[in-house]
Scaffold this active site. Structure first.
Site, PDB file in Angstrom:
ATOM      1  N   GLU A   1       0.861  -1.176   0.000  1.00 22.93           N
ATOM      2  CA  GLU A   1       0.000   0.000   0.000  1.00 22.93           C
ATOM      3  C   GLU A   1       0.901   1.230   0.000  1.00 22.93           C
ATOM      4  O   GLU A   1       1.905   1.271   0.698  1.00 22.93           O
ATOM      5  CB  GLU A   1      -0.867   0.033   1.271  1.00 22.93           C
TER       6      GLU A   1
ATOM      7  N   ASP B   1      -5.420   9.744  10.545  1.00 28.80           N
ATOM      8  CA  ASP B   1      -4.057   9.248  10.721  1.00 28.80           C
ATOM      9  C   ASP B   1      -3.442   9.684  12.035  1.00 28.80           C
ATOM     10  O   ASP B   1      -3.611  10.817  12.473  1.00 28.80           O
ATOM     11  CB  ASP B   1      -3.160   9.744   9.580  1.00 28.80           C
TER      12      ASP B   1
END
Lengths: 411, 266
Positions: free
Chosen positions: B49, B60
């Site tokens: 990824e 995040d």
């Protein structure tokens, strides 16, 4: 794209949460889908519940203090020699700004959801302060996310937040201002959505937060409508309602009763932060024709670069220092119901100076932007025009900035 | 024809182990280095990824934020991200590559243009963090039309009924978020509990490739061996931060880290 009459504007979204088919929505992580659905159901239930509304109205009356005054600024009117200028003194509200309305609704919802604490963001510190006040009143815990740059420049509100027993979580990422505080608050909620209730401090974010905020601040224009009728015997037929716009929570509240009027009858003017005169940076996505971006869960006009990164903003006023704006204001801009312009830092300071010299009021730097526009247009209009400025915050929080910029500060 | 992603999972199943998925940010710490990292960790990882950085990330944690800000500071643009994938896919041991990021970047670029560019660059899959079901239906279709796997996300807050709908409309892979957390959070739920939730997905669709991510490090990874695939992201981003601090080469550091992760799941 059209405004429907007789329906609150906050409710004029499609099933996906979009206003005018393209502003708003719910761009959220999967984890938040359920908490947001739960909050949506709870809010829709509560707003139909007579007891909930009764409790809220009682708090508005006895805790916030209602109504906040509508006063004529006779000296300013005489000085400018044109339109009659009034101020709606929303800064009379307990805590010193309109953010109290939204904070109350959130605390009530938090209680109903049986959650023990709230998290929220703040720029100018007013939203954080109001959340900390109501948290204390309702016996709830409270975490306030605030950029370190704003912690430095809005000390009086930070002191108040701490005094009320809430925790300030300093945010050091990005530009260290409101945009980063909102991001960090959402991140916190992703991790703690089972325990914490989140309240976003303005008319921004995923659809439900736009709705809760607009539902709350609408109190301002309910009062204003009655006050105008009392003052003039009817709604004046050349009326201009001027409000500063960052996220746009006070502007929505100030205008919400008046969207159905023709714009020639009641003109709605939003004033964004143009930033320092000689800087390329600003916080005026509506008036400087920024493109749409997805930020904090919603699509709205937002200052950004060609690759889609959110641009830094600059403004003397923390509360307006936000790259995006409410989906509702984007909608109002596109349908032409409201006109958006900006005032520079210099114009805001000059407006603050003039207004405080002539009148017994002391608006913060956010409404000083709105006053700057009133000062610009009033001399061009005759006295049959009524200009009302929403003085939505008190200057005490800006004491240090004003002292530095203008040499002194007095109340 | 089976997709590269499907083939990667099949290979792992034959070897009786979960697929190892890595996450690094394109352009961290430079464009050149991030490409070298991809090539180097391909020795051990099964699917890579690659994050395309955005400066207002709402899901995040600090580790990935650091990586993203580093990449942005070094001037990463979307066109560079596509170039990195293109160059990576030319390398001899190239694995399937999934781009991951926020919808704003796709929206600004234009959905159609973005997906087309993905296809041209050899991207195999897409994860858009903040475009949940059912709002992603159209975009997901667009991906499918261009032979790109749109990876649906599931979380502990996803109801069973919703899970069923999401899985029904998913492509070759779904991603289970292990706990209520942003990326890089400490594992606050026991692996046993996470696997219990995970098995709900497998009960709905036995054949669906379902990976687990969030909170997976070299300390916790062994506990999840039963899953179809495991994603390690923040730990690797931290590895890059650490090696920069110590003036070491992040390529060597990451190669070692991924090797160690792999050793724990075979």
């Amino acid at each position: 794209m059209k405004i429907k009459k007789g329906i609150p504007l906050i409710d004029q979204h499609d099933k996906n949460g979009f206003y005018g088919g393209k502003f708003g929505g719910n761009y959220i992580a999967e984890t938040l889908k359920k908490p947001i659905d739960d909050l949506t159901k709870l809010f829709e239930k509560c707003r139909k519940d007579k007891n909930f509304i009764k409790e809220r109205d009682n708090l508005y009356e006895n805790y916030v203090g209602k109504p906040t005054r509508l006063i004529k600024l006779q000296n300013l009117t005489d000085h400018l020699g044109g339109a009659q200028i009034y101020a709606k003194m929303v800064s009379d509200a307990n805590g010193g700004a309109h953010k109290i309305y939204n904070a109350i609704t959130h605390a009530m919802l938090c209680k109903k959801a049986k959650k023990k604490y709230m998290c929220t963001d703040t720029g100018a510190g007013y939203n954080g302060k109001m959340f900390s006040m109501v948290a204390k009143k309702f016996g709830l815990g409270c975490k306030v996310f605030m950029g370190t740059r704003d912690i430095e420049r809005q000390k009086p509100n930070c002191d108040a937040i701490r005094k009320n027993g809430a925790e300030i979580i300093p945010v050091t990422s990005g530009s260290k201002t409101l945009v980063d505080a909102v991001s960090e608050c959402i991140r916190y909620w992703v991790s703690n959505c089972d325990k914490a209730h989140m309240g976003i401090g303005s008319l921004v974010g995923p659809n439900i937060f736009v709705k809760i905020c607009g539902f709350s601040t609408a109190q301002i224009s309910r009062e204003l409508k009655i006050q105008l009728e009392e003052e003039f015997g009817e709604i004046p037929n050349k009326l201009k309602l001027i409000n500063c716009v960052g996220g746009g929570s006070s502007a929505y509240g100030f205008w919400s009763e008046f969207f159905d009027y023709d714009k020639k009858h009641i003109e709605l003017i939003g004033v964004e932060a143009g930033g320092p005169k000689n800087s390329k940076l600003h916080a005026a996505p509506l008036s400087k024709n920024s493109k749409i971006a997805i930020l904090h869960g919603a699509a709205a006009y937002c200052v950004q670069d060609s690759d889609g990164q959110i641009n830094e903003t600059e403004s003397c006023s923390s509360g307006l220092d936000y790259p995006s704006c409410s989906p509702i204001h984007c909608f109002l801009k596109d349908v032409g119901r409201a006109r958006y312009t900006f005032a520079t830092d210099e114009e805001a300071f000059a407006a603050y100076k003039l207004v405080t010299e002539l009148e017994e009021i002391s608006p913060s730097l956010e409404p000083a932007h709105a006053f700057a526009e009133a000062i610009k247009i009033a001399p061009k209009l005759d006295e049959s025009n009524i200009v009302v400025v929403d003085s939505c915050g008190d200057s005490i929080k800006d004491m240090d900035i004003i002292k530095k910029r203008l040499g002194s500060y007095s109340r | 024809m089976k997709s590269e992603i499907n083939l990667a999972f099949e290979k792992c199943k034959k070897e009786n182990r979960p697929a190892l998925l890595t996450y690094t940010v394109a352009g961290d710490n430079t464009k050149k280095k991030s490409l070298e990292i991809l090539k180097s960790i391909s020795e051990y990882a099964d699917i890579l990824e690659l994050g395309f950085a955005h400066n207002a990330p709402t899901a995040d944690g600090p580790q990935i934020q650091n990586s993203s800000y580093r990449a942005l500071k070094n001037g990463i643009k979307l066109k560079d991200v596509f170039q990195i994938v293109k160059n990576y896919k030319k390398s001899k041991n190239a694995k399937p590559c999934i781009l991951m990021g926020y919808y704003q970047m796709v929206y600004r670029y234009g959905e159609k243009k973005f997906v087309k560019k993905c296809k041209q660059s050899g991207v195999n899959g897409l994860i858009i963090v903040d475009l949940p079901f059912p709002d992603n239906k159209e975009f997901s279709k667009l991906c499918k039309k261009n032979s790109i796997t749109f990876v649906q996300l599931l979380s502990p807050t996803t109801s069973k009924e919703r899970m069923r709908k999401i899985i029904a409309s998913s492509h070759d892979m779904v991603y289970y978020i292990s706990m209520l957390s942003i990326t890089g959070g400490k594992l606050k739920v026991s692996p046993k509990k996470i696997l219990e939730n995970y098995s709900k997905i497998k009960r709905i669709s036995k054949s669906k490739n379902a990976v687990i991510g969030f909170g997976i490090t070299n300390k916790t990874i062994a506990a999840f061996k039963k899953a179809d695939g495991l994603v390690v992201g923040s730990a690797l981003c931290k590895g890059i931060s650490d090696s920069i601090k110590k003036r070491q080469n992040p390529v060597i550091k990451l190669n070692r880290m991924v090797k160690e992760l792999k050793s724990k799941i075979i």
